[in-house]
Write an enzyme that holds these catalytic residues in place. Sequence first.
Site: not given
Ligand code: NAP
Length: 245
Positions: A153, A157
């Site tokens: 990851y 990133k």
């Molecule tokens: P999340 O709640 O797990 O949501 C992930 C989203 O990505 C969902 O809408 C999911 O939709 C979609 N997704 C996953 N796999 C996919 C695929 N193969 N094709 C199309 N869509 C896909 O994640 P989040 O926490 O909101 O994170 C969003 C972004 O922020 C990510 O890039 C993550 O790395 C980054 N981030 C998050 C955090 C944190 O603490 N949460 C911290 C740093 C960075 P479906 O399942 O419906 O496809």
Amino acid sequence: MSDTRVALITGASRGIGRSIAEHLARAGRHVVLLARNETKLAEVAESITQSGGSASIYVCDIGDSDALGEAVMSTAKDCGRLDILVNNAGILRDNLLLRMTDEEFDDVMRLNLRSVFVTCRAAARPMMSKRFGRIVNIGSISGVIGRPGQANYSAAKAGLIGLTKSVAKEFGAKGVTANVVAPGWIETDMTADVPEAVRTEAKALTPARRLGQPEEVASAVNFLASDEAGYITGQVLCVDGGMGM
Ligand code: NAP
């Protein structure tokens, strides 16, 4: 729709992506919500429409490069423009390096990095033709400072930052900006199963002493996607409560 800016947001069915879509819709953009789960996408689109916004959905797996490139190109064609691209969808496959499989490494590189290359490549032409574009890629503080258990990851990133800076340099003269928003720990499905002890440790390492909310990431994205942010490009904006300092 021709005067309305069009934004494509990947991973917009929940979490940070949903909040980004809601912010951009409130700012008057037509938002195209992309993810795999059609039912959830339709719910988000309905909620945005009910609030007076404009939204449509596109069901696509970002691991399928051909389908993803097609999603970007057909959005630009159907809407007559593509002004804003937010690469937000992403996954975790955490494991200690000694135990990490090739598959865990490759899955994260494919979904979190190659997909971003694919969408940027597809979006470049429609954006350049209008001499306007805002690309915001969602990175992570893990890509800036690293994190144990996240070699895959963190590498993806960190790669996203290099990719974004190259895009910023290649297309800057055409009115297209590209920036990274790098969240720290944000409360979403992605972090819901993290053990309490780890959450407590994360808060202790964060000067703000709390986890972040999706809206706090979305408002940063909304700014970088705005017309007003045209002289900001190639930057990494950490929305992390100070964790990465
Ligand atoms: P999340 O709640 O797990 O949501 C992930 C989203 O990505 C969902 O809408 C999911 O939709 C979609 N997704 C996953 N796999 C996919 C695929 N193969 N094709 C199309 N869509 C896909 O994640 P989040 O926490 O909101 O994170 C969003 C972004 O922020 C990510 O890039 C993550 O790395 C980054 N981030 C998050 C955090 C944190 O603490 N949460 C911290 C740093 C960075 P479906 O399942 O419906 O496809």
